[in-house]
Design an enzyme around this catalytic site. Sequence first.
Site, mmCIF file in Angstrom:
data_model
loop_
_atom_site.group_PDB
_atom_site.id
_atom_site.type_symbol
_atom_site.label_atom_id
_atom_site.label_comp_id
_atom_site.label_asym_id
_atom_site.label_seq_id
_atom_site.Cartn_x
_atom_site.Cartn_y
_atom_site.Cartn_z
ATOM 1 N N ASP A 116 0.766 -1.098 0.095
ATOM 2 C CA ASP A 116 0.005 0.206 0.082
ATOM 3 C C ASP A 116 0.906 1.236 0.188
ATOM 4 O OD1 ASP A 116 0.817 -0.535 2.576
ATOM 5 O OD2 ASP A 116 -1.062 -0.363 3.633
ATOM 6 N N THR A 139 2.970 -8.242 -0.567
ATOM 7 C CA THR A 139 3.226 -7.698 0.848
ATOM 8 C C THR A 139 3.322 -9.093 1.800
ATOM 9 O OG1 THR A 139 2.759 -6.845 2.768
ATOM 10 C CG2 THR A 139 0.994 -6.948 1.027
ATOM 11 N N ASP A 141 2.809 -9.305 4.375
ATOM 12 C CA ASP A 141 1.667 -8.934 5.627
ATOM 13 C C ASP A 141 0.268 -9.217 5.053
ATOM 14 O OD1 ASP A 141 3.984 -7.944 6.961
ATOM 15 O OD2 ASP A 141 3.391 -6.180 7.053
ATOM 16 N N MET A 183 6.510 -11.818 11.746
ATOM 17 C CA MET A 183 6.306 -10.280 11.066
ATOM 18 C C MET A 183 4.886 -10.117 10.937
ATOM 19 S SD MET A 183 9.242 -9.329 8.338
ATOM 20 C CE MET A 183 11.038 -8.833 8.847
ATOM 21 N N HIS A 274 13.660 -11.408 9.017
ATOM 22 C CA HIS A 274 13.607 -11.433 7.489
ATOM 23 C C HIS A 274 13.829 -12.777 6.642
ATOM 24 C CE1 HIS A 274 14.369 -7.287 8.908
ATOM 25 N NE2 HIS A 274 13.939 -7.021 7.837
HETATM 26 O O1 F6P Z 1 5.918 -4.871 5.253
HETATM 27 C C1 F6P Z 1 6.696 -5.978 5.309
HETATM 28 C C2 F6P Z 1 7.678 -6.018 6.538
HETATM 29 O O2 F6P Z 1 8.415 -7.377 6.603
HETATM 30 C C3 F6P Z 1 6.926 -6.130 7.973
HETATM 31 O O3 F6P Z 1 6.416 -7.471 8.010
HETATM 32 C C4 F6P Z 1 8.078 -5.725 8.696
HETATM 33 O O4 F6P Z 1 7.399 -5.278 9.884
HETATM 34 C C5 F6P Z 1 8.988 -4.901 7.930
HETATM 35 O O5 F6P Z 1 8.412 -5.129 6.366
HETATM 36 C C6 F6P Z 1 10.232 -4.680 8.106
HETATM 37 O O6 F6P Z 1 10.912 -3.660 7.445
HETATM 38 P P1 F6P Z 1 12.359 -3.755 7.443
HETATM 39 O O7 F6P Z 1 12.807 -4.644 5.984
HETATM 40 O O8 F6P Z 1 12.730 -2.295 6.972
HETATM 41 O O9 F6P Z 1 13.103 -4.143 8.531
#
Ligand code: F6P
Length: 351
Positions: A116, A139, A141, A183, A274
């Site tokens: 989004d 995503t 999420d 996540m 990640h």
């Molecule tokens: O939006 C995807 C996501 O993986 C979320 O689940 C998590 O909170 C965020 O991105 C982590 O972001 P970054 O890669 O900046 O740590």
Amino acid sequence: MVKKIGILTSGGDCAGLNAAIRAVTHRAETAYGWQVFGIRQGTSGFLQHPPEMIPLSISMMDQGMLRQGGTILGTTNKGNPFHFLMPDGSYQDLSDRIVEGIRQANLDAIIGVGGDGSLSILRSLAQKGDFKIVAIPKTIDNDLGVTEKSIGFSTAVSVAVEALDRLQPTAASHDRVMILEVMGRDAGHIAIEAGIAGGADVILIPEIPYDIAHVVNKIQSLKDSGRNYALIILAEAAREVSGAEGVKRGLGEMLAKQVEERTSAECRVTVLGHVQRGAQPTAKDRILATALGVYAVDLIHQGKFDRMVAWQNRQVVDVPILEAIKAYHAVDVDGVMVNTARALGICMGDV
Ligand code: F6P
């Protein structure tokens, strides 16, 4: 005249992005004879003049690309051109520079693969520079509205389930409570689906604030029934009923402390992080990314723009990008996932 289209991946990476790039290139080249250019690092690739873009062709995309995690184009979730973080720590509006880069690229349309946040930025740029875009949802999420599934979600759930599969035997061997933090910046989709598939005893999601007393009761009742271990999965954004704000980091550790203070259980915490994003895509994500990629190119051929391809009722459809951005998709607290979890006696933290 050869039609030139661009593709970029934006926001956090996920598994299945390369499958989408491959499908777009394949469809554009074979069905319409168009040339596809991959833009580097999301819209940031347009900051350079000439823009950072590479010609893509089917011949470059051997079968390996379908299986590969990440994105060959690179991406960023810190590249908001309207509020761009400069090396000196200040923020600047670089949207004019990006729009100029897009003009120089001389593309007939751009396909943006994003969530989004990135799609909203891409749309604002398109309006500012008057250029044509089509969007593909991604995503882990799975919180983007209108589409039932976004690229990356299936893989993230699979990774979390595999983690629970690995945690269960060691939990049982050591009489422990294993806490798995997954996540989900604002939504609990990964936690609830992985929790059901991975046999969790407790699932904590931001949509249902939890009371530690109920979590403790569940652990105690498992112990009373003769079970020597428990599995808890929680979304990174989960929050306590009493907590004003969700804890942004270390939620799993905080929960472990709360459980250990109130029971005799020994807890261990795994923060998956990640690992959920970088995996090889599942078959479901490869199929979704491929179907959405093909349809996105077909939309351009039909002259339909400012639309996002979406998965609905076993089909690919297209909807206005704005509609998708506006319709946030949280876990339905009265929906099938929550009801299924409750029916199995899984503690959702509220009873
Ligand atoms: O939006 C995807 C996501 O993986 C979320 O689940 C998590 O909170 C965020 O991105 C982590 O972001 P970054 O890669 O900046 O740590």
